[in-house]
Design an enzyme around this catalytic site. Structure first.
Site, mmCIF file in Angstrom:
data_model
loop_
_atom_site.group_PDB
_atom_site.id
_atom_site.type_symbol
_atom_site.label_atom_id
_atom_site.label_comp_id
_atom_site.label_asym_id
_atom_site.label_seq_id
_atom_site.Cartn_x
_atom_site.Cartn_y
_atom_site.Cartn_z
ATOM 1 N N ASP A 160 6.196 1.807 6.080
ATOM 2 C CA ASP A 160 5.015 1.165 6.053
ATOM 3 C C ASP A 160 4.195 2.032 5.087
ATOM 4 O O ASP A 160 3.360 2.999 5.468
ATOM 5 C CB ASP A 160 4.742 1.353 7.402
ATOM 6 C CG ASP A 160 3.249 0.534 7.565
ATOM 7 O OD1 ASP A 160 2.790 -0.316 6.533
ATOM 8 O OD2 ASP A 160 2.733 0.790 8.589
ATOM 9 N N GLU B 292 -4.850 1.696 3.185
ATOM 10 C CA GLU B 292 -4.591 0.561 4.178
ATOM 11 C C GLU B 292 -4.564 1.185 5.446
ATOM 12 O O GLU B 292 -4.927 0.202 6.468
ATOM 13 C CB GLU B 292 -3.244 -0.172 3.575
ATOM 14 C CG GLU B 292 -3.220 -1.693 4.185
ATOM 15 C CD GLU B 292 -2.429 -1.523 5.733
ATOM 16 O OE1 GLU B 292 -2.444 -2.586 6.188
ATOM 17 O OE2 GLU B 292 -1.901 -0.520 6.050
ATOM 18 N N GLU B 293 -3.608 2.153 5.598
ATOM 19 C CA GLU B 293 -3.667 2.428 7.269
ATOM 20 C C GLU B 293 -5.015 2.745 8.007
ATOM 21 O O GLU B 293 -5.296 2.874 9.221
ATOM 22 C CB GLU B 293 -2.660 3.870 7.323
ATOM 23 C CG GLU B 293 -1.203 3.296 6.829
ATOM 24 C CD GLU B 293 -0.670 2.367 7.637
ATOM 25 O OE1 GLU B 293 -1.148 2.060 8.746
ATOM 26 O OE2 GLU B 293 0.415 2.219 7.481
ATOM 27 N N ASP C 4 -0.436 4.368 1.055
ATOM 28 C CA ASP C 4 -0.819 5.425 1.856
ATOM 29 C C ASP C 4 0.021 5.475 3.282
ATOM 30 O O ASP C 4 0.747 4.277 3.683
ATOM 31 C CB ASP C 4 -2.229 5.339 2.310
ATOM 32 C CG ASP C 4 -2.650 4.352 3.117
ATOM 33 O OD1 ASP C 4 -2.169 3.061 2.534
ATOM 34 O OD2 ASP C 4 -3.185 4.286 4.233
ATOM 35 N N HIS D 145 4.821 4.425 12.159
ATOM 36 C CA HIS D 145 3.909 5.510 12.525
ATOM 37 C C HIS D 145 4.535 6.181 13.465
ATOM 38 O O HIS D 145 3.646 7.107 14.234
ATOM 39 C CB HIS D 145 2.712 4.792 13.165
ATOM 40 C CG HIS D 145 1.982 3.743 12.435
ATOM 41 N ND1 HIS D 145 0.834 3.209 12.560
ATOM 42 C CD2 HIS D 145 2.209 3.398 10.955
ATOM 43 C CE1 HIS D 145 0.366 2.277 11.490
ATOM 44 N NE2 HIS D 145 1.258 2.500 10.322
ATOM 45 N N HIS E 250 0.954 -1.308 0.075
ATOM 46 C CA HIS E 250 -0.014 0.088 -0.197
ATOM 47 C C HIS E 250 0.741 1.423 -0.061
ATOM 48 O O HIS E 250 1.732 1.483 0.528
ATOM 49 C CB HIS E 250 -0.740 0.040 1.315
ATOM 50 C CG HIS E 250 -0.087 -0.068 2.570
ATOM 51 N ND1 HIS E 250 0.039 1.263 3.149
ATOM 52 C CD2 HIS E 250 0.032 -0.807 3.318
ATOM 53 C CE1 HIS E 250 0.575 0.967 4.282
ATOM 54 N NE2 HIS E 250 0.850 -0.219 4.530
#
Length: 407
Positions: free
Chosen positions: A141, A175-176, A80, A379, A78
């Protein structure tokens, strides 16, 4: 390795933060910026059937170079990044030949990435570490996964002696915020199975994940002059605090591990007249997952009885534990395991304390285990990724393609 660095650092500089409160797909317009870049790059490296739909889902094909009929497999990541931490103006720092000591991310703000606190750093002494500058997340990520898939496909195109079947590539938005696979066209993708490149440290191979739900709690209060508030004011902040205290205090992300579930309040926006709580509910066990949702509903119902129904709960399931769908086709996990072992990587098979697009895709008919992409501390400002881990992930993709063609 330089190709991976160039790709990855270029991708992370493009802000793709998603937004859970948006109803569009993708949830933010800026995700299109990287999506268009990826489409053009797929064409440039020689992929065919490159498509992007109205929701920014990208697919592409590497045709088979063998005469035998072999399974069509896919690789998915992903683009995003989390809405929980800034992904704007990312400035990746490259630490060559890491010396095993503290890494000063930002001297002015005294932000330090230390192996004394983040012990995983110690295993990467002597390697090349890519970090943040201490003011944003990095975006490994899952832009690390995208860079690895891109580099692996280009390598296979440039080395046709490596035999492989038809390979499909997919890049997804959102996805997040739990929507990464919601509009993914599994039939169009046309793979027998796939792998998400979305794990953390080198060696991770995962086919279990949380069952997941998201909840939004809106509390409506009543503002009255504090000097005359007796039996009149209803302070929604106070009610929010009462609600939070009724949740199990030891069942939070910072107090749990392995297969232990939790409640996680990740956003609080409040005033006297209105307070909104955003939270997620997670558990590997389906029965316990349902019990957690029921417990939250019960708390809200009890408070509504006491406070004249001033609390509104919205709760929706996001994804489920993909183990249920992977176990019947476990050979796809074994292929990934064999690929790692052939490259001298020790597989780390463990449950994901999170989710990937693969969890939803598995329930949509595309079995999809998760493979490491190499990043750590996702994150946040302490996020980093070792270059050598990204290189190994790229090699794993190539080896899986090769092994699948042999079978």
């Amino acid at each position: 390795m330089q190709d991976i660095i160039d790709r990855f650092t270029r991708y992370v500089k493009i802000d793709t933060q998603s937004d859970a409160r948006s109803s569009t797909t993708p949830s933010t317009l800026k995700q299109w910026d990287l999506a268009h870049v990826l489409v053009e790059e797929l064409k440039e490296i020689g992929m065919v059937e490159v498509t992007i739909d109205e929701n920014a889902y990208i697919m592409a094909t590497l045709p088979s170079n063998v005469d035998d009929e072999v399974p069509t497999i896919g690789f998915i990541s992903h683009f995003d990044t989390t809405p929980d931490f800034s992904g704007t103006n990312v400035k990746p720092q490259i630490i060559n030949n890491y010396n095993g000591k503290d890494i000063v991310l930002n001297a002015e703000k005294n932000i330090v990435l230390s192996p004394d606190y983040f012990e995983d750093l110690k295993q990467y002494k002597g390697q090349t570490i890519i970090t943040t500058d201490g003011t944003t997340l990095l975006g490994a990520d899952d832009k690390a996964g995208i860079a690895e898939i891109m580099t692996a496909m280009e390598y296979l195109i440039q080395h046709p002696k490596i035999k492989h079947g038809k390979i499909r590539v997919g890049f997804t938005p959102d996805e997040e915020i739990g929507r990464g696979a919601h509009k993914f066209d599994v039939e169009k993708f046309g793979a027998d199975w796939a792998y998400t490149m979305d794990g953390s440290q080198i060696g991770e191979l995962e086919y279990e994940n949380f069952n997941a739900a998201a909840a939004k709690i809106t509390i409506t209060g009543k503002s009255v002059h504090p000097g005359y508030a007796k039996d009149k004011m209803v302070n929604s902040i106070v009610l929010a605090n009462e609600l939070m205290n009724l949740l199990p205090q030891q069942e939070t992300p910072e107090e749990t591990k392995d297969r232990e579930g939790f409640y996680h309040i990740y956003k609080f926006d409040g005033g006297i007249e209105k307070t909104v709580l955003d939270l997620i509910i997670r558990d590997h066990d389906k029965d316990k997952f349902e019990e957690r949702k029921l417990h939250l509903s019960t708390i809200v119902n009890q408070l509504n009885q006491n406070y004249n129904k001033c609390i509104q709960l919205e709760m929706n399931d996001q994804y489920y534990n993909m183990k249920e769908k992977i176990t019947p086709v476990f050979h796809i996990v074994e292929i990934a395991k064999q690929a790692m072992e052939a490259l001298g990587i020790t597989p780390i098979i463990k449950p994901i304390r999170g989710g990937t697009d693969g969890s939803q895709l598995s329930f949509m008919g595309l079995p999809c285990p998760n493979i490491f992409a190499g990043g750590h501390n996702f994150h946040g400002k302490y996020e980093y990724v070792p270059l050598e881990s990204m290189q190994k992930a790229t090699e794993v993709i190539v080896k899986i393609c090769e092994l699948t063609a042999r079978k």
